[in-house]
Design a protein around this motif. Structure first.
Motif, PDB file in Angstrom:
ATOM      1  N   PRO A  85      26.358 -45.652 -65.079  1.00 26.54           N
ATOM      2  CA  PRO A  85      26.698 -44.292 -65.505  1.00 26.54           C
ATOM      3  C   PRO A  85      28.062 -44.232 -66.200  1.00 26.54           C
ATOM      4  O   PRO A  85      29.024 -43.682 -65.676  1.00 26.54           O
ATOM      5  CB  PRO A  85      26.693 -43.512 -64.194  1.00 26.54           C
ATOM      6  CG  PRO A  85      27.128 -44.526 -63.185  1.00 26.54           C
ATOM      7  CD  PRO A  85      26.543 -45.839 -63.633  1.00 26.54           C
ATOM      8  N   ASN A  87      21.302 -45.172 -67.410  1.00 33.38           N
ATOM      9  CA  ASN A  87      21.588 -44.243 -68.508  1.00 33.38           C
ATOM     10  C   ASN A  87      22.973 -44.430 -69.120  1.00 33.38           C
ATOM     11  O   ASN A  87      23.732 -43.499 -69.298  1.00 33.38           O
ATOM     12  CB  ASN A  87      21.372 -42.792 -68.065  1.00 33.38           C
ATOM     13  CG  ASN A  87      22.263 -42.395 -66.912  1.00 33.38           C
ATOM     14  OD1 ASN A  87      22.872 -43.226 -66.274  1.00 33.38           O
ATOM     15  ND2 ASN A  87      22.334 -41.110 -66.649  1.00 33.38           N
ATOM     16  N   GLN A 123      25.694 -44.997 -72.064  1.00 30.25           N
ATOM     17  CA  GLN A 123      25.872 -44.596 -73.454  1.00 30.25           C
ATOM     18  C   GLN A 123      26.616 -45.721 -74.162  1.00 30.25           C
ATOM     19  O   GLN A 123      27.704 -46.106 -73.730  1.00 30.25           O
ATOM     20  CB  GLN A 123      26.706 -43.311 -73.555  1.00 30.25           C
ATOM     21  CG  GLN A 123      26.051 -42.121 -72.929  1.00 30.25           C
ATOM     22  CD  GLN A 123      26.885 -40.861 -73.086  1.00 30.25           C
ATOM     23  OE1 GLN A 123      26.393 -39.880 -73.582  1.00 30.25           O
ATOM     24  NE2 GLN A 123      28.144 -40.880 -72.657  1.00 30.25           N
ATOM     25  N   LEU A 171      16.328 -45.109 -70.643  1.00 28.00           N
ATOM     26  CA  LEU A 171      17.494 -44.252 -70.429  1.00 28.00           C
ATOM     27  C   LEU A 171      18.744 -44.535 -71.263  1.00 28.00           C
ATOM     28  O   LEU A 171      19.535 -43.616 -71.475  1.00 28.00           O
ATOM     29  CB  LEU A 171      17.865 -44.261 -68.945  1.00 28.00           C
ATOM     30  CG  LEU A 171      16.793 -43.699 -68.011  1.00 28.00           C
ATOM     31  CD1 LEU A 171      17.232 -43.826 -66.560  1.00 28.00           C
ATOM     32  CD2 LEU A 171      16.468 -42.256 -68.359  1.00 28.00           C
ATOM     33  N   ARG A 191      23.533 -36.266 -75.279  1.00 26.41           N
ATOM     34  CA  ARG A 191      24.377 -37.027 -74.357  1.00 26.41           C
ATOM     35  C   ARG A 191      23.704 -37.136 -72.994  1.00 26.41           C
ATOM     36  O   ARG A 191      22.761 -36.432 -72.685  1.00 26.41           O
ATOM     37  CB  ARG A 191      25.746 -36.350 -74.184  1.00 26.41           C
ATOM     38  CG  ARG A 191      26.579 -36.255 -75.444  1.00 26.41           C
ATOM     39  CD  ARG A 191      26.979 -37.623 -75.984  1.00 26.41           C
ATOM     40  NE  ARG A 191      27.851 -37.509 -77.135  1.00 26.41           N
ATOM     41  CZ  ARG A 191      27.435 -37.460 -78.395  1.00 26.41           C
ATOM     42  NH1 ARG A 191      26.147 -37.513 -78.663  1.00 26.41           N
ATOM     43  NH2 ARG A 191      28.307 -37.379 -79.378  1.00 26.41           N
ATOM     44  N   ARG A 192      24.249 -37.998 -72.181  1.00 24.17           N
ATOM     45  CA  ARG A 192      23.790 -38.213 -70.817  1.00 24.17           C
ATOM     46  C   ARG A 192      24.446 -37.183 -69.901  1.00 24.17           C
ATOM     47  O   ARG A 192      25.593 -36.775 -70.108  1.00 24.17           O
ATOM     48  CB  ARG A 192      24.212 -39.627 -70.401  1.00 24.17           C
ATOM     49  CG  ARG A 192      24.067 -39.928 -68.928  1.00 24.17           C
ATOM     50  CD  ARG A 192      24.906 -41.132 -68.523  1.00 24.17           C
ATOM     51  NE  ARG A 192      26.291 -40.752 -68.391  1.00 24.17           N
ATOM     52  CZ  ARG A 192      27.314 -41.433 -68.880  1.00 24.17           C
ATOM     53  NH1 ARG A 192      27.128 -42.539 -69.526  1.00 24.17           N
ATOM     54  NH2 ARG A 192      28.542 -41.016 -68.724  1.00 24.17           N
ATOM     55  N   ASN A 245      24.857 -36.813 -65.687  1.00 26.46           N
ATOM     56  CA  ASN A 245      24.610 -37.255 -64.308  1.00 26.46           C
ATOM     57  C   ASN A 245      25.045 -36.149 -63.363  1.00 26.46           C
ATOM     58  O   ASN A 245      26.147 -35.613 -63.508  1.00 26.46           O
ATOM     59  CB  ASN A 245      25.410 -38.521 -63.963  1.00 26.46           C
ATOM     60  CG  ASN A 245      24.870 -39.751 -64.641  1.00 26.46           C
ATOM     61  OD1 ASN A 245      23.717 -39.804 -65.030  1.00 26.46           O
ATOM     62  ND2 ASN A 245      25.710 -40.749 -64.790  1.00 26.46           N
TER      63      ASN A 245
END
Length: 199
Positions: free
Chosen positions: A67, A103, A105, A136, A184-185, A187
């Protein structure tokens, strides 16, 4: 002519002006994190080279997951073959001892792919990973590091094809979906709160 170059997990250490020449893996890296200082790069000013005439070596970076944002800046790829791809996100992601969730980036800036042959694959979503590693990760660029594409999501996320400005790419980009908008991700670290609605 090294088999594995890199590490399973590492944070707050940058590869600066690293040069890989004719290794079996230019980098082998499973897990990392955002830098504590908030500004450093994971890999900067590096050269990944492989002579296709040499019987040993392949040109591929097996990158980490988790993450966080993997900051990959001013790096150059030269030669081949690329095997899976020159840059793969999420080595072993979803498996024991690897970075998860998958996931990550990948932020690219100043990437030079011009030394690769025309048939080379630039990126791959997941490598030797569980299914989540192929779905992801996300690739981002504000410049031309992705040859004019700015956001690439996995081709498995085909719901994005219904979004205006998103199109399917070919093999060179692992059949990713390119979108001309910010993606964008997110969490959320919490106990089970049921269905979350974001507006």
């Amino acid at each position: 002519h090294n088999m594995f170059v890199g590490q399973y997990a590492m944070g707050d250490i940058s590869f600066v002006r690293y040069t890989s020449l004719n290794n079996a893996h230019a980098i082998y890296w499973k897990a990392s994190k955002n830098f504590a200082d908030g500004v450093s790069y994971h890999m900067i000013d590096c050269i990944f080279a492989n002579d296709p005439e040499d019987s040993y070596g392949q040109l591929h970076v097996y990158g980490p997951s988790g993450p966080f944002t993997f900051r990959f800046v001013n790096n150059t790829f030269v030669g081949g073959p690329t095997y899976y791809a020159a840059l793969s996100a999420g080595q072993h992601c979803g498996k024991v001892g690897a970075g998860g969730p998958c996931n990550v980036q990948y932020y690219l800036e100043g990437i030079d792919w011009s030394g690769l042959d025309d048939s080379a694959k630039y990126i791959r979503f997941g490598v030797n990973s569980e299914d989540s590693g192929r779905v992801l990760p996300i690739f981002l660029a504000q410049d031309d590091s992705l040859n004019g594409h700015h956001v690439l999501v996995s081709g498995y996320l085909d719901g994005f094809l219904d979004v205006p400005g998103c199109t399917k790419l070919g093999k060179q980009y692992d059949y990713a979906i390119s979108c001309d908008r910010d993606i964008r991700r997110l969490n959320i670290w919490a106990d089970d709160v049921g269905i979350v609605n974001i507006s």
